[in-house]
Design a protein around this motif. Structure first.
Motif: not given
Length: 578
Positions: A347-374
């Motif tokens: 998923i392209d996060s449209e310029g989300t600060h790179e300092g939080v994209i790892g956390i966002v990846a973890g939350r999306i992974r948890d929501l859908y239970y799929k490996p996730t790249l942000i």
């Protein structure tokens, strides 16, 4: 909520033999592989003894002698670390400890966006220009072949202390890392700060220095051990238990003031408080600002400076949460609109600060239970930076390795990864990762279904204050010592929609009822944060539910009551994979 499987660890279907709390605790420990009386006593002890001679670490003797030589000659020593909690704590630990022996001590911590992770050549040149003679890395350096060579060519000596995996080509310097192939150290899973502590132990022993120098830095080891998500077993468990005692009687002013500022002053600080409250404040400084603020807070003794730094970290963390929330909303919307049929989310996060994209990846992974790249935009035109998080049975590093021809740079391990890629190649990456994911699912469909492991089945009457207090002896919980979950079947609840939801936005769930299976008249109170929508909309307010959860004591306004914190729930039916 995605579909889950429930797996009972204890195959014994009779629960009547668990008539005492200690019998349940013993069963839980047996399920963890802790079986002998000696092992059980050590695991539950308030004063565990499991620790190892620091000189068992390969190169320790030579490294200690080198550092002491630089101290005695009053040469300039620089500590170089990463910008996450482990790096911040590791730098602080060696700065604190070595300041007992020398004043010629400095540190360097890189800026995330400008410099990236680990050693970099510009930083090494900068250290040399400022008079550096010895660099000691913490929490990084095991793969920094080029950077180590540069330091040596510039006339500096460099020592690498780290806990990350080494590559085939290793830096040409003294390395302190238990993951070196021929390192005899018996425990391989210390965090970076744990390695720094073993170095401090060895120096203290060699110099005959007071042991207080070591006890003073155990709070930093506890902070890093939890925040870096290393297994909370063996020596890590020992270090963490003693470190938590230090945190609960803080002498380090920065931590004392931060604990007060985040509302933990009168709480018994646990591993959970480190992982979800204290750790994120230090991480926030490195994610969206400058991680030096975290180091300065841990080292400073000036009250006015500490108060400013605490306020700064709280502000950074609030900003981080706001940025993260917005990034999560963007990514979730994209998944719902474009990628629901994908098995590997890119998923392209449209310029989300790179300092939080790892956390966002973890939350999306948890929501859908799929490996996730942000991914997000980098400072270089046309280049994306990315962070990934994986599910339990998919090795994300191995999957990314299959696409290594697409990356400018990538690294990671089984559960997480980081990378940079040309924007034009993102769609091809998504396509190839999904092709591999569908192959995996065809062979092993259950790999994409979350499995919740259940210790055993309980009756409501077994959830007592005595039982909860006994469970506390198994803490601290974390990776390698996961929180035990229990099943209560056939709870008949008052399923009135208006009564079961709570919270300002009606997002939380509160269920009351008794178990019909055992005709147990003890009422159970079950609470599920963020689970109201799941119960009301997905389960359609069932009258009888099976609940998996963890018991605790709710204390409010002078009253105590037992409650089960819901991990998962299902409308009642026979649904346990035995």
């Amino acid at each position: 909520m995605h579909k889950t499987n429930w797996e009972m660890i204890d195959k014994d279907k009779s629960i009547d033999h668990f008539d005492r709390a200690d019998a349940i605790i013993k069963k839980i420990l047996m399920n963890k592989g802790i079986t002998t009386e000696e092992e059980i006593e050590e695991f539950l002890s308030e004063k565990p003894q499991k620790t190892y001679n620091p000189f068992l670490l390969k190169n320790m003797k030579e490294i200690v002698n080198t550092i002491i030589d630089y101290i005695n000659k009053k040469k300039s020593i620089w500590i170089y670390g990463d910008y996450d909690v482990d790096g911040i704590a590791s730098i602080s630990l060696l700065m604190d400890f070595l300041s007992n022996f020398t004043n010629n001590l400095h540190y360097y911590i890189p800026l995330r966006e400008e410099e990236g992770y680990g050693l970099n050549c510009d930083a090494i040149k900068d250290i040399k220009e400022k008079g550096g003679e010895l660099i000691i890395t913490v929490d990084c350096g095991s793969t920094s072949v080029e950077e180590v060579e540069l330091a040596k060519n510039l006339g500096m000596e460099i020592i690498v202390t780290d806990h990350h995996n080494l590559s085939e080509e290793v830096p040409d310097c003294l390395i302190l890392n238990p993951k070196q192939e021929d390192c005899p150290y018996p425990f391989k899973f210390l965090c970076g700060c744990g390695i720094a502590f073993k170095l401090a132990q060895a120096i203290q022993k060699n110099m005959g220095a007071p042991k207080k120098y070591l006890s003073d830095i155990l709070d930093l080891v506890a902070l890093a051990t939890v925040a870096d998500v290393v297994p909370l077993i063996d020596e890590n468990r020992t270090l963490l238990k003693y470190g938590l005692k230090k945190l609960n009687n803080p002498t380090r002013l920065g931590l004392k003031y931060l604990i007060e500022a985040v509302g933990l002053k009168d709480k018994n600080i646990s591993a959970g408080h480190i992982g979800f409250v204290l750790g994120p404040h230090f991480n926030a400084s490195g994610r969206i600002d400058d991680a030096r603020a975290g180091v300065e807070l841990l080292l400073s003794k000036e009250q006015h400076k500490i108060k400013y730094l605490v306020e700064h970290l709280v502000t950074c963390n609030n900003e981080r949460k706001a940025i993260q929330k917005k990034g999560l909303e963007i990514c979730k919307a994209k998944v719902e609109k474009y990628y629901m049929n994908d098995l590997f989310l890119v998923i392209d996060s449209e310029g989300t600060h790179e300092g939080v994209i790892g956390i966002v990846a973890g939350r999306i992974r948890d929501l859908y239970y799929k490996p996730t790249l942000i991914v997000t935009r980098s400072q270089d035109e046309g280049i994306l930076k990315g962070s990934g998080r994986s599910i339990d049975d998919i090795d994300i590093y191995e999957e990314m390795k299959k696409c290594k021809d697409l990356f400018i740079k990538f690294g990671g391990h089984k559960n997480a990864c980081g990378f940079s890629i040309e924007e034009s190649k993102l769609e091809l990456l998504r396509k190839r990762l999904n092709e591999e994911a569908f192959k995996i699912k065809k062979q092993s469909p259950n790999k994409f279904v979350k499995t919740i492991k259940i210790e055993c089945e309980l009756k409501p009457s077994q959830i007592t204050e005595e039982f909860v207090k006994a469970l506390e002896k198994i803490e601290p919980y974390g990776m390698g010592n996961e929180k035990p979950y229990f099943l209560i079947r056939q709870i008949k609840v008052d399923n009135n929609k208006e009564k079961v939801v709570m919270g300002k936005n009606h997002e939380h769930l509160r269920l009351r009822g008794v178990s019909e299976k055992y005709h147990d008249s003890t009422e159970i109170l079950a609470v599920g944060f963020g689970l109201a929508e799941n119960y009301v909309n997905e389960l359609n307010c069932p009258e009888i539910v099976d609940i998996v959860g963890f018991p605790n004591i709710n204390e409010w306004n002078g009253y105590k009551n037992m409650q089960l914190m819901i991990r998962d729930m299902k409308a009642y039916k026979s649904n346990i994979s035995e």
